[in-house]
Design a protein around this motif. Structure first.
Motif, PDB file in Angstrom:
ATOM      1  N   VAL A   1       0.727  -1.121  -0.458  1.00 23.48           N
ATOM      2  CA  VAL A   1       0.090  -0.157  -0.059  1.00 23.48           C
ATOM      3  C   VAL A   1       0.956   1.314   0.009  1.00 23.48           C
ATOM      4  CG1 VAL A   1      -1.805  -1.167   1.304  1.00 23.48           C
ATOM      5  CG2 VAL A   1      -0.403   0.180   2.515  1.00 23.48           C
ATOM      6  N   GLY A   2       2.329   0.816  -0.497  1.00 23.84           N
ATOM      7  CA  GLY A   2       2.809   2.297  -0.018  1.00 23.84           C
ATOM      8  C   GLY A   2       3.938   2.633   1.142  1.00 23.84           C
ATOM      9  N   THR A   3       4.901   3.136   1.260  1.00 25.84           N
ATOM     10  CA  THR A   3       5.416   3.996   2.021  1.00 25.84           C
ATOM     11  C   THR A   3       6.436   2.504   2.897  1.00 25.84           C
ATOM     12  OG1 THR A   3       4.336   3.699   3.899  1.00 25.84           O
ATOM     13  CG2 THR A   3       4.542   5.674   2.640  1.00 25.84           C
ATOM     14  N   GLY A   4       6.641   1.646   2.136  1.00 25.75           N
ATOM     15  CA  GLY A   4       6.842   0.235   3.110  1.00 25.75           C
ATOM     16  C   GLY A   4       6.026  -0.855   3.700  1.00 25.75           C
ATOM     17  N   PHE A   5       4.244  -0.518   3.373  1.00 26.75           N
ATOM     18  CA  PHE A   5       3.701  -1.791   4.169  1.00 26.75           C
ATOM     19  C   PHE A   5       2.602  -2.387   2.988  1.00 26.75           C
ATOM     20  CE2 PHE A   5       3.742  -0.095   9.014  1.00 26.75           C
ATOM     21  CZ  PHE A   5       4.180   1.023   8.731  1.00 26.75           C
ATOM     22  N   PHE A   6       2.187  -2.792   3.816  1.00 24.98           N
ATOM     23  CA  PHE A   6       1.914  -4.490   3.271  1.00 24.98           C
ATOM     24  C   PHE A   6       0.753  -4.836   4.224  1.00 24.98           C
ATOM     25  CE2 PHE A   6       4.620  -6.020  -0.134  1.00 24.98           C
ATOM     26  CZ  PHE A   6       6.254  -4.810   0.049  1.00 24.98           C
ATOM     27  N   ILE A   7      -0.480  -5.379   4.019  1.00 22.96           N
ATOM     28  CA  ILE A   7      -1.518  -4.796   4.601  1.00 22.96           C
ATOM     29  C   ILE A   7      -1.882  -6.520   3.878  1.00 22.96           C
ATOM     30  CG2 ILE A   7      -4.073  -5.422   5.043  1.00 22.96           C
ATOM     31  CD1 ILE A   7      -3.481  -1.705   4.168  1.00 22.96           C
ATOM     32  N   GLU A   8      -2.641  -7.576   4.509  1.00 24.96           N
ATOM     33  CA  GLU A   8      -2.793  -9.194   4.290  1.00 24.96           C
ATOM     34  C   GLU A   8      -4.577  -8.493   4.204  1.00 24.96           C
ATOM     35  OE1 GLU A   8      -1.662 -13.178   6.507  1.00 24.96           O
ATOM     36  OE2 GLU A   8      -3.320 -12.149   7.688  1.00 24.96           O
TER      37      GLU A   8
ATOM     38  N   TYR B   1      -9.809  -2.715  -3.982  1.00 22.96           N
ATOM     39  CA  TYR B   1      -8.310  -1.768  -3.206  1.00 22.96           C
ATOM     40  C   TYR B   1      -7.734  -1.252  -4.493  1.00 22.96           C
ATOM     41  CZ  TYR B   1      -3.587   0.347  -2.369  1.00 22.96           C
ATOM     42  OH  TYR B   1      -2.754   0.565  -1.614  1.00 22.96           O
TER      43      TYR B   1
ATOM     44  N   ARG C   1     -10.554   0.614  -6.562  1.00 18.92           N
ATOM     45  CA  ARG C   1     -10.434   2.035  -5.633  1.00 18.92           C
ATOM     46  C   ARG C   1      -9.094   2.902  -6.787  1.00 18.92           C
ATOM     47  NH1 ARG C   1      -9.678   2.049  -0.471  1.00 18.92           N
ATOM     48  NH2 ARG C   1      -9.768   0.045  -0.419  1.00 18.92           N
TER      49      ARG C   1
END
Lengths: 119, 157
Positions: B93-100, B109, B112
């Motif tokens: 999702v950006g800036t090094g973050f991942f969402i499960e 997502y 969108r």
């Protein structure tokens, strides 16, 4: 008198160019900060739509580390605050630099007039 | 010589600007247009990425299907494997973050993001269109002025 004035003009133009370069650097920094800020705002939005059970991971170098949603939200919030602070600082720096540029322009134009009238 | 043609080049145009100023405006406009076009291109490229991600997720096998695949170990070597958990995907999702997320959520997502970019592209397209129109008008004014100048020179001969 004339060579002195010409030298003065050269010096002043050089100063003006340097200030312009500074300004360009600030603009680039500002754009970069804007990008970072927007990216973090996107992530913040996505986090807000998650419930506390959702799993998030952070990329630290080559490793994906599992994180608490709360921690992730905090990190993003801190980054956003930092970006906003930096943007404010840059904005005021840029305003000052713009004033400096204006002063340089006036001095240059005065010297040019002097040179013209001395001829 | 009539009063209308006894005017120097670079005089007041119908738009109220001198020739040199119009040239300046046109140059500025040209660079604005180029910047807008390149921005729109970059946005479209990013949008494609999201579209492809959406497609990729939709192709994921569900639990009931065969979920064997080939895993690349290098650019020329693959190893057979199985998708251990087709019910969850990690989305960057950006800036090094991942969402499960579940595949369905992931598709939402991507859709969108894809639609958001479309909105931004549309905004830019509008601005671009206005600038293109203005450029056309300015070109017309410059043409007219050039013609006037030519006529003046003809009459002075």
């Amino acid at each position: 008198m004339a060579p002195d004035l010409n030298k003065k003009l050269e010096d002043e133009v050089e100063k003006y160019r340097q200030t312009q370069n500074d300004m360009k650097k600030f603009v680039t920094q500002q754009q970069q900060l804007f990008i970072t800020k927007t990216e973090n705002e996107f992530v913040k939005q996505e986090f807000e739509n998650l419930d506390s059970e959702a799993n998030i991971y952070k990329l630290v170098g080559p490793v994906l580390v599992k994180q608490e949603l709360g921690e992730g939200k905090e990190t993003v919030e801190k980054r956003l605050v930092y970006c906003e602070g930096e943007l404010k600082r840059l904005a005021s720096l840029m305003k000052d630099t713009e004033k400096k540029l204006e002063i340089h322009r006036e001095v240059i134009s005065k010297i040019q007039q002097q040179i013209a009238t001395n001829k | 010589m009539s009063a209308a043609t006894a005017s120097a080049p670079g005089d007041q145009q119908p738009a109220g600007l001198s020739m040199a100023q119009i040239e300046q405006v046109r140059t500025q406009l040209q660079s604005d247009i180029e910047m807008l076009q390149s921005s729109i291109q970059r946005l479209q490229y990013a949008q494609e990425g999201f579209g492809e991600s959406m497609l990729a997720v939709s192709r994921l096998p569900t639990n009931n299907q065969d979920n064997s695949l080939l895993v690349p170990l290098s650019s020329s070597m693959y190893v057979p494997g199985r998708l251990s958990d087709p019910d969850h995907v990690l989305v960057d999702v950006g800036t090094g973050f991942f969402i499960e997320m579940r595949p369905k959520k992931a598709q939402d997502y991507f859709k969108r993001k894809h639609d958001y970019i479309q909105v931004e592209i549309d905004k830019l397209q509008k601005v671009l269109y206005d600038k293109l129109l203005t450029r056309q008008q300015i070109n017309g004014i410059i043409q007219m002025h050039l013609q006037q100048q030519q006529q003046q020179q003809q009459q002075q001969k």
